[in-house]
Design an enzyme around this catalytic site. Structure first.
Site, PDB file in Angstrom:
ATOM      1  N   LYS A   1       4.331  17.470  13.533  1.00 57.32           N
ATOM      2  CA  LYS A   1       3.923  18.706  14.198  1.00 57.32           C
ATOM      3  C   LYS A   1       2.397  18.793  14.288  1.00 57.32           C
ATOM      4  O   LYS A   1       1.694  18.647  13.287  1.00 57.32           O
ATOM      5  CB  LYS A   1       4.462  19.927  13.446  1.00 57.32           C
ATOM      6  CG  LYS A   1       4.116  21.286  14.067  1.00 57.32           C
ATOM      7  CD  LYS A   1       4.727  21.435  15.471  1.00 57.32           C
ATOM      8  CE  LYS A   1       4.325  22.762  16.128  1.00 57.32           C
ATOM      9  NZ  LYS A   1       5.096  23.896  15.594  1.00 57.32           N
TER      10      LYS A   1
ATOM     11  N   ASP B   1      11.877  29.293  17.346  1.00 59.75           N
ATOM     12  CA  ASP B   1      10.615  29.634  16.684  1.00 59.75           C
ATOM     13  C   ASP B   1      10.802  30.886  15.821  1.00 59.75           C
ATOM     14  O   ASP B   1       9.884  31.682  15.638  1.00 59.75           O
ATOM     15  CB  ASP B   1       9.480  29.841  17.696  1.00 59.75           C
ATOM     16  CG  ASP B   1       8.108  29.978  17.026  1.00 59.75           C
ATOM     17  OD1 ASP B   1       7.949  29.466  15.901  1.00 59.75           O
ATOM     18  OD2 ASP B   1       7.211  30.601  17.625  1.00 59.75           O
TER      19      ASP B   1
ATOM     20  N   ASN C   1       4.626  24.306   8.350  1.00 59.28           N
ATOM     21  CA  ASN C   1       3.431  25.111   8.061  1.00 59.28           C
ATOM     22  C   ASN C   1       3.702  26.180   7.002  1.00 59.28           C
ATOM     23  O   ASN C   1       3.560  27.384   7.237  1.00 59.28           O
ATOM     24  CB  ASN C   1       2.873  25.741   9.346  1.00 59.28           C
ATOM     25  CG  ASN C   1       3.842  26.690  10.017  1.00 59.28           C
ATOM     26  OD1 ASN C   1       5.059  26.493   9.954  1.00 59.28           O
ATOM     27  ND2 ASN C   1       3.310  27.709  10.683  1.00 59.28           N
TER      28      ASN C   1
ATOM     29  N   HIS D   1       2.015  22.672  19.153  1.00 63.05           N
ATOM     30  CA  HIS D   1       1.692  24.083  19.392  1.00 63.05           C
ATOM     31  C   HIS D   1       0.559  24.070  20.417  1.00 63.05           C
ATOM     32  O   HIS D   1      -0.609  23.871  20.069  1.00 63.05           O
ATOM     33  CB  HIS D   1       1.254  24.782  18.109  1.00 63.05           C
ATOM     34  CG  HIS D   1       0.971  26.237  18.297  1.00 63.05           C
ATOM     35  ND1 HIS D   1       1.772  27.229  17.772  1.00 63.05           N
ATOM     36  CD2 HIS D   1      -0.013  26.878  18.975  1.00 63.05           C
ATOM     37  CE1 HIS D   1       1.294  28.411  18.107  1.00 63.05           C
ATOM     38  NE2 HIS D   1       0.198  28.218  18.840  1.00 63.05           N
TER      39      HIS D   1
ATOM     40  N   HIS E   1      11.429  28.181  11.422  1.00 64.81           N
ATOM     41  CA  HIS E   1      10.668  28.418  10.193  1.00 64.81           C
ATOM     42  C   HIS E   1      11.614  29.003   9.148  1.00 64.81           C
ATOM     43  O   HIS E   1      12.283  30.004   9.400  1.00 64.81           O
ATOM     44  CB  HIS E   1       9.530  29.406  10.452  1.00 64.81           C
ATOM     45  CG  HIS E   1       8.528  28.927  11.454  1.00 64.81           C
ATOM     46  ND1 HIS E   1       7.415  28.204  11.104  1.00 64.81           N
ATOM     47  CD2 HIS E   1       8.488  29.056  12.803  1.00 64.81           C
ATOM     48  CE1 HIS E   1       6.713  27.914  12.194  1.00 64.81           C
ATOM     49  NE2 HIS E   1       7.354  28.419  13.235  1.00 64.81           N
ATOM     50  N   LEU E   2      11.641  28.382   7.972  1.00 69.25           N
ATOM     51  CA  LEU E   2      12.531  28.846   6.905  1.00 69.25           C
ATOM     52  C   LEU E   2      11.800  29.446   5.706  1.00 69.25           C
ATOM     53  O   LEU E   2      12.411  30.094   4.874  1.00 69.25           O
ATOM     54  CB  LEU E   2      13.414  27.689   6.421  1.00 69.25           C
ATOM     55  CG  LEU E   2      14.581  27.301   7.330  1.00 69.25           C
ATOM     56  CD1 LEU E   2      15.316  26.091   6.765  1.00 69.25           C
ATOM     57  CD2 LEU E   2      15.546  28.465   7.533  1.00 69.25           C
ATOM     58  N   ARG E   3      10.473  29.167   5.588  1.00 65.17           N
ATOM     59  CA  ARG E   3       9.689  29.652   4.446  1.00 65.17           C
ATOM     60  C   ARG E   3      10.194  29.017   3.131  1.00 65.17           C
ATOM     61  O   ARG E   3      10.721  27.922   3.137  1.00 65.17           O
ATOM     62  CB  ARG E   3       9.700  31.174   4.371  1.00 65.17           C
ATOM     63  CG  ARG E   3       9.401  31.887   5.680  1.00 65.17           C
ATOM     64  CD  ARG E   3       8.088  31.512   6.302  1.00 65.17           C
ATOM     65  NE  ARG E   3       7.785  32.373   7.449  1.00 65.17           N
ATOM     66  CZ  ARG E   3       6.979  32.017   8.442  1.00 65.17           C
ATOM     67  NH1 ARG E   3       6.402  30.839   8.447  1.00 65.17           N
ATOM     68  NH2 ARG E   3       6.744  32.860   9.440  1.00 65.17           N
TER      69      ARG E   3
ATOM     70  N   LEU F   1       2.979  34.136  18.452  1.00 57.88           N
ATOM     71  CA  LEU F   1       2.078  33.174  19.073  1.00 57.88           C
ATOM     72  C   LEU F   1       2.874  31.933  19.450  1.00 57.88           C
ATOM     73  O   LEU F   1       3.572  31.379  18.591  1.00 57.88           O
ATOM     74  CB  LEU F   1       0.929  32.805  18.116  1.00 57.88           C
ATOM     75  CG  LEU F   1      -0.092  33.907  17.860  1.00 57.88           C
ATOM     76  CD1 LEU F   1      -1.078  33.477  16.772  1.00 57.88           C
ATOM     77  CD2 LEU F   1      -0.836  34.273  19.138  1.00 57.88           C
TER      78      LEU F   1
ATOM     79  N   HIS G   1       7.769  26.101  22.061  1.00 53.39           N
ATOM     80  CA  HIS G   1       7.758  27.487  22.543  1.00 53.39           C
ATOM     81  C   HIS G   1       6.904  27.643  23.808  1.00 53.39           C
ATOM     82  O   HIS G   1       5.981  28.463  23.849  1.00 53.39           O
ATOM     83  CB  HIS G   1       7.306  28.464  21.457  1.00 53.39           C
ATOM     84  CG  HIS G   1       6.163  28.007  20.596  1.00 53.39           C
ATOM     85  ND1 HIS G   1       4.974  27.543  21.102  1.00 53.39           N
ATOM     86  CD2 HIS G   1       6.039  27.964  19.247  1.00 53.39           C
ATOM     87  CE1 HIS G   1       4.168  27.224  20.116  1.00 53.39           C
ATOM     88  NE2 HIS G   1       4.797  27.468  18.972  1.00 53.39           N
TER      89      HIS G   1
END
Length: 348
Positions: free
Chosen positions: A104, A253, A42, A142, A16-18, A225, A180
Site C-alpha cells: 500500500k 474503505d 495503516n 491512495h 480497515h480493521l484496527r 478521504l 477508493h
C-alpha cells in the site's frame, strides 16, 4: 419484485480493521458479508514489514476465534505499508510468506496514519516498484497529493497527472489499484489504461455528494478521504461500478472511529460501512437497474485481478425494510454507521 437474491460470497478489497477492542467489534460485521478482505496496514504502528503483517494477521485470526462458528469462515489478505526505506528483500519475503498480497502506497501525510508514508516515490522506491512489477504483486495507491496548497477536491486528479501517469510510463506492467477512486478523472484514467490498472469504489462515494457533509450543519460521519465530490463525479462512479467492467470492484474503505474521535474539533476521516455494506451496494445497483452486475463487482472482479480463486460459498440478500441505527456500541466504543437513520430495502 424479487424477495431475495443470492450471489457468490463477496470480497472487500479495501478494509480497515484496527486492533484490540475495535478489531473484535468491527470484524463481526465484516465476516457476515465477506469471505475475504484486503487489510489496510495503516495502524498507529504501521505494518511496514512481513513480520508485523504476520503478527497482525494472527491477531485478526485470534479475534475471529471469538466469533460463533457459523461466521468464522473468513480470510484476511495482508498488505505492507510502503515507506521510503522499504527494501526489495522485504518485498520478496512478503511474497514468499503466502499471507501478504499487496503493498500500500500512502503519500506522506495524505490521510489517517500516513505519517510514515512515501515522500519521494521515484527517488526512493524505484527498485521496489520494479520488483513489484516483476513478481506481479499489486501496488495499492491512495491517490491524493498531500500538498496542502492543492484544493482538497482536486488532489486525486492532480495525483493522477503528477504521479500515476509517470508511474505507468516507467512501469508499464505494474499492477496498480487506485483505491477508493472518487473522481471522473480517476474513472477516465482507469478506462484509458491497460489491463494492469484497476480501481476500488466505496459505497459513500456512490451514495452521496459533498453536500451531505454540510446538510443541516457539519456532519462529521460523512467526512472521509478522499473527500466526497460533486454530483457529476458521484454519477460517474455509479456508472463505472454498475457497468460490469472488470477493472472496477468492491472496496468499502470502511474505516471505524469511535464517536469521540469523529465529533471533536479535529475529527478523523473515515466512514464505517462494514455494518451494512452489501445493503448499501444493493441500493446503488437497484437504483440504476443493474442488480445483475452486482455479483461481478462484489465477488468476481477483485478476485480475478488478484489472481485468487472465486469463492465457493454464497450470500443471500433479502428484501427487508430496515432502519440503519444511529449508533452501534461494544464495550466502551461507539460507532456511527454509514447511512445512519436512513431506511434501506435490503438486508442479509
Amino acid at each position: 419484485m424479487s424477495k431475495s437474491i443470492t450471489i457468490v460470497m463477496p470480497d472487500d478489497m479495501h478494509l480497515h480493521l484496527r486492533h484490540s477492542d475495535m478489531l473484535d467489534f468491527v470484524l463481526r460485521d465484516t465476516v457476515k458479508q465477506f469471505a475475504r478482505a484486503i487489510i489496510m496496514p495503516n495502524l498507529s504502528v504501521p505494518i511496514i514489514n512481513t513480520k508485523l503483517a504476520v503478527a497482525y494477521r494472527d491477531s485478526i485470526l485470534n479475534s475471529l476465534g471469538k466469533i460463533r462458528g457459523d461466521l468464522r469462515c473468513f480470510e484476511p489478505l495482508m498488505t505492507l505499508y510502503l515507506t521510503d526505506t522499504t527494501t526489495t528483500d522485504e518485498i520478496l519475503m512478503a511474497k514468499e510468506s503466502g499471507v501478504v498480497f499487496a503493498v500500500k502506497l500512502y503519500p506522506n501525510s495524505a490521510t489517517t496514519n500516513s505519517h510514515a508514508g512515501v515522500v519521494d516515490l521515484f527517488k526512493n522506491c524505484s527498485k521496489v516498484l520494479d520488483t513489484l512489477q516483476r513478481i506481479k504483486m499489486p501496488l495499492l495507491i491512495h491517490a491524493e497529493v498531500s500538498d496542502h496548497r492543492v484544493d482538497i477536491f482536486d488532489r486525486e486528479s492532480v495525483y493522477i497527472d503528477k504521479v500515476i501517469i509517470p508511474l505507468r510510463e516507467k512501469f508499464p506492467e505494474l499492477k496498480i489499484v487506485i483505491e477508493h477512486v472518487s473522481t471522473k478523472e480517476g474513472v477516465d484514467y482507469v478506462y484509458s489504461s491497460p489491463e494492469y490498472t484497476a480501481a476500488t469504489i466505496t459505497p459513500q462515494h456512490m451514495l452521496y455528494n459533498r453536500n451531505i457533509i454540510f446538510s443541516g450543519g457539519l456532519r462529521p460521519h460523512y467526512y472521509c478521504l478522499p473527500i466526497l465530490k460533486s454530483e457529476l463525479h458521484r454519477e460517474y462512479l455509479v456508472k463505472a461500478a454498475t457497468s460490469g467492467d472488470k477493472r472496477f470492484f468492491l472496496g468499502t474503505d470502511s474505516a471505524p472511529h469511535d464517536v469521540k474521535s469523529k465529533e471533536n474539533n479535529c475529527g478523523c476521516a473515515g466512514c464505517y460501512s462494514s455494518y451494512n455494506a452489501i445493503s448499501l451496494y444493493m441500493k446503488i445497483f437497484e437504483d440504476v437497474g443493474c442488480i445483475s452486475n452486482l455479483e461481478k463487482f462484489a465477488s468476481f472482479h477483485g478476485a480475478d485481478f488478484y489472481n485468487l480463486p472465486r469463492n465457493k460459498q454464497t450470500l443471500t440478500i433479502y428484501r427487508n425494510e430496515n432502519i440503519v441505527p444511529d449508533k452501534i456500541s461494544f464495550k466502551n466504543l461507539n460507532i456511527v454507521p454509514l447511512a445512519y437513520g436512513e431506511t434501506l430495502q435490503w438486508s442479509i
